[in-house]
Design an enzyme around this catalytic site. Structure first.
Site, PDB file in Angstrom:
ATOM      1  N   GLU A 102     -15.756  -9.460  -1.948  1.00 60.59           N
ATOM      2  CA  GLU A 102     -16.126  -8.048  -1.886  1.00 60.59           C
ATOM      3  C   GLU A 102     -16.468  -7.629  -0.466  1.00 60.59           C
ATOM      4  O   GLU A 102     -16.954  -8.428   0.329  1.00 60.59           O
ATOM      5  CB  GLU A 102     -17.343  -7.783  -2.788  1.00 60.59           C
ATOM      6  CG  GLU A 102     -16.989  -7.169  -4.127  1.00 60.59           C
ATOM      7  CD  GLU A 102     -16.520  -5.702  -4.022  1.00 60.59           C
ATOM      8  OE1 GLU A 102     -16.121  -5.248  -2.923  1.00 60.59           O
ATOM      9  OE2 GLU A 102     -16.564  -5.021  -5.057  1.00 60.59           O
TER      10      GLU A 102
ATOM     11  N   ASP B  74     -23.700  -2.811  -2.955  1.00 56.64           N
ATOM     12  CA  ASP B  74     -24.701  -1.783  -2.723  1.00 56.64           C
ATOM     13  C   ASP B  74     -25.658  -1.802  -3.918  1.00 56.64           C
ATOM     14  O   ASP B  74     -26.528  -2.662  -4.007  1.00 56.64           O
ATOM     15  CB  ASP B  74     -23.947  -0.454  -2.555  1.00 56.64           C
ATOM     16  CG  ASP B  74     -24.824   0.719  -2.153  1.00 56.64           C
ATOM     17  OD1 ASP B  74     -25.821   0.509  -1.469  1.00 56.64           O
ATOM     18  OD2 ASP B  74     -24.497   1.858  -2.532  1.00 56.64           O
TER      19      ASP B  74
ATOM     20  N   VAL C  17     -21.989   2.661   6.008  1.00 58.87           N
ATOM     21  CA  VAL C  17     -21.223   1.923   7.001  1.00 58.87           C
ATOM     22  C   VAL C  17     -19.720   2.110   6.799  1.00 58.87           C
ATOM     23  O   VAL C  17     -19.260   2.365   5.691  1.00 58.87           O
ATOM     24  CB  VAL C  17     -21.591   0.419   6.976  1.00 58.87           C
ATOM     25  CG1 VAL C  17     -23.020   0.206   7.427  1.00 58.87           C
ATOM     26  CG2 VAL C  17     -21.364  -0.197   5.595  1.00 58.87           C
TER      27      VAL C  17
HETATM   28  P1  IMP Z   1     -22.108  -0.498  -5.759  1.00 57.17           P
HETATM   29  O1  IMP Z   1     -21.520  -0.422  -7.137  1.00 57.17           O
HETATM   30  O2  IMP Z   1     -23.191   0.515  -5.559  1.00 57.17           O
HETATM   31  O3  IMP Z   1     -22.553  -1.879  -5.372  1.00 57.17           O
HETATM   32  O4  IMP Z   1     -20.989   0.027  -4.785  1.00 57.17           O
HETATM   33  C1  IMP Z   1     -20.042  -0.770  -4.251  1.00 57.17           C
HETATM   34  C2  IMP Z   1     -18.916   0.069  -3.681  1.00 57.17           C
HETATM   35  O5  IMP Z   1     -19.376   1.315  -3.138  1.00 57.17           O
HETATM   36  C3  IMP Z   1     -18.304  -0.686  -2.528  1.00 57.17           C
HETATM   37  O6  IMP Z   1     -17.296  -1.568  -2.972  1.00 57.17           O
HETATM   38  C4  IMP Z   1     -17.804   0.438  -1.660  1.00 57.17           C
HETATM   39  O7  IMP Z   1     -16.535   0.846  -2.095  1.00 57.17           O
HETATM   40  C5  IMP Z   1     -18.783   1.577  -1.892  1.00 57.17           C
HETATM   41  N1  IMP Z   1     -19.831   1.607  -0.839  1.00 57.17           N
HETATM   42  C6  IMP Z   1     -21.143   1.318  -0.984  1.00 57.17           C
HETATM   43  N2  IMP Z   1     -21.803   1.466   0.168  1.00 57.17           N
HETATM   44  C7  IMP Z   1     -20.874   1.841   1.082  1.00 57.17           C
HETATM   45  C8  IMP Z   1     -20.943   2.149   2.490  1.00 57.17           C
HETATM   46  O8  IMP Z   1     -21.985   2.089   3.160  1.00 57.17           O
HETATM   47  N3  IMP Z   1     -19.774   2.501   3.084  1.00 57.17           N
HETATM   48  C9  IMP Z   1     -18.595   2.577   2.397  1.00 57.17           C
HETATM   49  N4  IMP Z   1     -18.490   2.291   1.102  1.00 57.17           N
HETATM   50  C10 IMP Z   1     -19.625   1.935   0.439  1.00 57.17           C
HETATM   51 MG    MG Z   2     -15.340  -2.311  -2.820  1.00 60.13          MG
END
Ligand code: IMP
Ligand code: MG
Length: 194
Positions: free
Chosen positions: A95, A99, A149
């Protein structure tokens, strides 16, 4: 430009961490044949570099998922599934960034149901302070601050994936107003990544 974004991880720093992660995987998987799964599109860049730092027999596969909205809601749809059956295989999900963990936790439960021999996560960036669902990240590149980011695969509105380093956005309002606000960085990349 400098008030819009700051370089967070340079090309060199990323290379060094990717090499370390590749060594750790090589050590842990000696004698086995892991499947390295790239979660498209964000992880593709990292996956491609990581592969070449892993010195055991390995295969690759790709999965594309779409979460609704720019940031995660945990509602995930599989747009492209794996080509191969992972039953009894040693699987490493690669991955770009974890986040909230909602996306990955959905993905992991889907893969777990296919009964791989083992299932681990290798994430370049871990925004650990944002975690909602706990995720066991076996291989982690950087513990990333709670900033938006971009670069090295990570996008905003599909832009910036080809930046060869990772930046943190300082002025998020400017970017939401104009997704191309940081595009001059792309042209300056040679100078700025040095
Ligand atoms: P999660 O489900 O919140 O863990 O989100 C994961 C997905 O959100 C990642 O695979 C990214 O596609 C997107 N994402 C989360 N934070 C960022 C960031 O800071 N920049 C760009 N994409 C992000
Ligand atoms: Mg992703």
């Amino acid at each position: 430009m400098d008030d819009l974004a700051t370089v967070l991880y340079t090309t060199r720093q990323i290379e060094d961490r990717v090499r370390d992660l590749g060594r750790a995987i090589t050590r842990d998987y000696r004698g086995r044949e892991p499947v390295l799964i790239s979660v498209l599109k964000g992880a593709a860049t990292f996956h491609a570099d990581l592969l070449r730092a892993v010195d055991v027999r390995a295969s690759v596969d790709f999965m594309s998922i779409s979460s609704y909205g720019a940031r995660s809601s945990g509602v995930v749809r599989i747009m492209k599934d794996l080509d191969q059956d992972i039953l009894g295989q040693d699987v490493i999900v690669v991955e770009d960034i974890v986040d909230t963990g909602l996306t990955l936790s959905y993905l992991l439960s889907t893969l777990e149901a296919r009964e791989p021999a083992s299932l681990e996560v290798c994430a370049l960036l871990d925004k650990s302070v944002r975690r909602i669902t706990p995720i066991d990240i076996r291989y982690r590149g950087f513990d990333c601050p709670d900033r938006f980011v971009l670069g090295y695969g990570l996008d905003y509105a599909e832009i910036y994936r080809n930046l060869p380093y990772i930046i943190a956005v300082d002025d998020m309002d400017a970017l939401t107003e104009d997704p191309r606000a940081l595009v001059p960085l792309l042209a300056e990349s040679d100078r700025r990544s040095a």
